[in-house]
Design a protein around this motif. Structure first.
Motif, mmCIF file in Angstrom:
data_model
loop_
_atom_site.group_PDB
_atom_site.id
_atom_site.type_symbol
_atom_site.label_atom_id
_atom_site.label_comp_id
_atom_site.label_asym_id
_atom_site.label_seq_id
_atom_site.Cartn_x
_atom_site.Cartn_y
_atom_site.Cartn_z
ATOM 1 N N ILE A 15 -0.083 -6.188 -3.496
ATOM 2 C CA ILE A 15 0.900 -5.917 -4.542
ATOM 3 C C ILE A 15 0.799 -4.440 -4.922
ATOM 4 O O ILE A 15 -0.197 -4.000 -5.471
ATOM 5 N N CYS B 26 4.029 -5.949 -0.773
ATOM 6 C CA CYS B 26 5.033 -6.124 -1.824
ATOM 7 C C CYS B 26 5.181 -4.785 -2.546
ATOM 8 O O CYS B 26 4.215 -4.280 -3.117
ATOM 9 N N MET C 171 9.536 -6.210 -4.936
ATOM 10 C CA MET C 171 8.786 -6.726 -6.077
ATOM 11 C C MET C 171 9.449 -7.953 -6.693
ATOM 12 O O MET C 171 8.803 -8.709 -7.422
ATOM 13 N N VAL D 141 7.503 -11.095 -5.718
ATOM 14 C CA VAL D 141 6.065 -11.079 -5.947
ATOM 15 C C VAL D 141 5.512 -12.482 -6.192
ATOM 16 O O VAL D 141 4.406 -12.816 -5.723
ATOM 17 N N VAL E 159 -4.341 -6.028 -5.653
ATOM 18 C CA VAL E 159 -3.472 -5.271 -6.551
ATOM 19 C C VAL E 159 -3.806 -3.788 -6.395
ATOM 20 O O VAL E 159 -4.935 -3.363 -6.633
#
Length: 331
Positions: free
Chosen positions: A155, A178, A198, A201, A213
């Motif tokens: 992410i 992402c 996004m 997600v 992350v």
């Protein structure tokens, strides 16, 4: 260490310790340099030189809010030796003409290696082995996992995510990136199996065995990973944060870890650093605390200085600088 006398206004003002070997290289490009180190864990020191003609400021964007610009009104370019710009990007700085650049890319490889270390540690039950070693407990049947075939969702799929993806693919993992702009990288150069926006997600969280992350700190990413998003994750999945501490709602994460909603977390960054001694993360068997050290490596200074020297040359030759930050986006 002052390189020139305080009566002369420096062209370059440096707020951290600069090794002599690099200082000499800086002086070959511009001799008018003053170095006044700031211990960024302490209060901001007084400036002892006239900065009225200073054009370049080298400092730490994670800590320096650039109040110094009130005394250095002719600064054209500020370079942060950190990739993070948490303190630096005030509204005043965002609305100014000052160019901001950072150390993006200098830390991508070591952060990616650190991420692989955390993923591997959880997969092979290394924390449990370390605990059992302390009590001389021989346990052969720990519930270890294989990484081949497991899915990692990244992410915040930027330069750091790209390096993580390359290494995960070497371990035969499936990688889903992402990011805000999923079309940015060409297919031929792309290590990830999928790169999505996004807006997807939640689907990435639901598919991933390991959620990494790597988000920057912006208005849109504060507490991006919260209770609602933790609830989208698999119960046996792990969270790894190597981006910014404030992208995680820490109280929500503590609750999810205690309740078994997710299996564990490997955290290199935190909302408050150093992490307070009474913070629950220190005492949780399913958490690995790493002291904001993922960026570090034996050649970290060399990488950072190489970038700055290249940019100094570009600045004086009137060429575009590398790593210029979009001040509105925050990275």
């Amino acid at each position: 260490m002052n390189v020139i006398t305080k009566k002369i206004s420096p062209t370059i003002y440096i707020r951290y310790n600069l090794p002599e070997v690099y200082l000499n290289q800086f002086k070959e490009i511009c001799p008018n340099i003053v170095v006044e180190p700031w211990n960024f864990d302490g209060p901001e020191p007084e400036v002892t030189v006239d900065l009225s003609k200073c054009e370049i400021l080298l400092t730490l964007g994670m800590r320096d809010n650039l109040n110094i610009l009130k005394k250095a009104k002719n600064v054209k370019w500020v370079h942060s030796i950190s990739a993070g710009l948490d303190a630096m990007l005030t509204e005043e700085v965002k609305n100014s003409n000052v160019i901001i650049s950072n150390a993006k890319g200098c830390t991508s490889v070591p952060i990616a290696e650190h991420t692989i270390a955390l993923i591997s540690a959880f997969a092979r039950e290394i924390p449990a082995m370390v605990r059992k070693q302390k009590t001389q407990e021989w346990c052969k049947m720990l519930p270890v996992r294989t990484l081949a075939g497991a899915t990692v969702g990244i992410i915040g799929y930027g330069e750091i995510g790209y390096e993580i993806a390359k290494r995960c693919k070497g371990l035969e993992m499936k990688v889903i990136g992402c990011r805000r702009n999923p079309e940015k990288k060409s297919k031929e150069q792309e290590p990830a199996d999928e790169v999505v926006g996004m807006d997807q997600v939640d689907e990435v969280l639901a598919k991933s065995d390991y959620v990494v992350v790597a988000l920057p700190s912006t208005e849109d990413t504060i507490h991006f990973m919260n209770k609602a998003r933790f609830n989208k994750m698999k119960k046996d999945s792990f969270l790894i944060n190597v981006g910014r501490g404030n992208t995680i709602a820490e109280e929500d994460l503590v609750d999810c870890l205690r309740s078994g909603k997710i299996a564990g977390a490997g955290l290199d960054v935190f909302e408050v650093e150093p992490l307070p001694k009474d913070h629950p993360f220190w005492y949780m068997d399913n958490v690995i605390v790493s002291p904001h050290n993922a960026y570090n490596s034996n050649n970290h200074s060399e990488r950072v200085m190489k970038l700055i020297l290249e940019n100094l040359t570009r600045f004086y030759e009137g060429r575009p600088l590398l790593n210029v930050v979009d001040k509105k986006l925050g990275y």
